[in-house]
Design an enzyme around this catalytic site. Structure first.
Site, PDB file in Angstrom:
ATOM      1  CG  HIS A   5      -0.290  -0.002   2.538  1.00  0.00           C
ATOM      2  ND1 HIS A   5       0.207   1.140   3.127  1.00  0.00           N
ATOM      3  CD2 HIS A   5      -0.052  -1.013   3.397  1.00  0.00           C
ATOM      4  CE1 HIS A   5       0.724   0.838   4.307  1.00  0.00           C
ATOM      5  NE2 HIS A   5       0.590  -0.476   4.495  1.00  0.00           N
ATOM      6  CB  CYS A  15       1.653  -3.587   5.361  1.00  0.00           C
ATOM      7  SG  CYS A  15       0.005  -4.204   5.778  1.00  0.00           S
TER       8      CYS A  15
END
Length: 169
Positions: free
Chosen positions: A128, A144
């Site tokens: 992301h 992440c």
């Protein structure tokens, strides 16, 4: 070398150093081997993400990755693509930061997902963007893969749901 040329060269180099910043979006073309075209490869220790273009070429991006104890390795696939996603903190993040809201809307400057996210199958992880560009290049997340917003926008346009993602140490 004349003094004039030396002074001009020093001024040019100095200006370049002053004008550079640590976190600039700029995917680089590099050599790559071992992986099939279309594969995303994240090298955690390098803090780099590679999109394999063909046999011998890849696009390389700087990334932020999991902090100590939060890193993982393996093979998965992109199972969703989202622009301006809302974010709900996973249980582990909520436990560590109980005052964090249950949902942070997409587009909010407090939203850690940035302008786009691609969720990964089999867990609570995603590749992301970020609204904190200085964090790219570090060991900063709960697992992440964090990219500059311009870079996630570029990668997002190049891959689809089902793309293989290989994370290595």
């Amino acid at each position: 070398m004349s003094v004039r040329i030396a002074v001009a060269l020093a001024a040019t180099i100095g200006a370049g150093v002053l004008m550079s910043t640590a976190a600039q979006a700029r995917p680089e073309m590099v050599g790559a081997h071992r992986y099939s075209p279309g594969t995303i490869v994240v090298k955690t220790n390098e803090r780099r993400l590679y999109l394999i273009l063909d046999n011998g070429h890849a696009v390389r991006y700087p990334v932020g990755v999991g902090k100590s104890g939060k890193q993982w390795a393996g093979t998965t696939r992109i199972d969703g693509k989202y622009l301006n996603p809302a974010w709900s903190p996973p249980a582990e993040v909520k436990r560590d930061k109980p005052s964090i809201p249950d949902v942070i809307p997409g587009g909010s400057p407090r939203n850690p997902m940035g302008v786009a996210a691609m969720t990964l199958a089999g867990g609570e992880y995603a590749i992301h963007g970020t609204n904190v560009p200085g964090s790219v290049g570090g060991f900063v997340s709960y697992g992440c893969i964090r990219m500059l917003n311009d870079d996630i926008t570029d990668l997002y346009s190049r891959v689809s749901v089902g793309t293989t993602v290989v994370v290595t140490r």
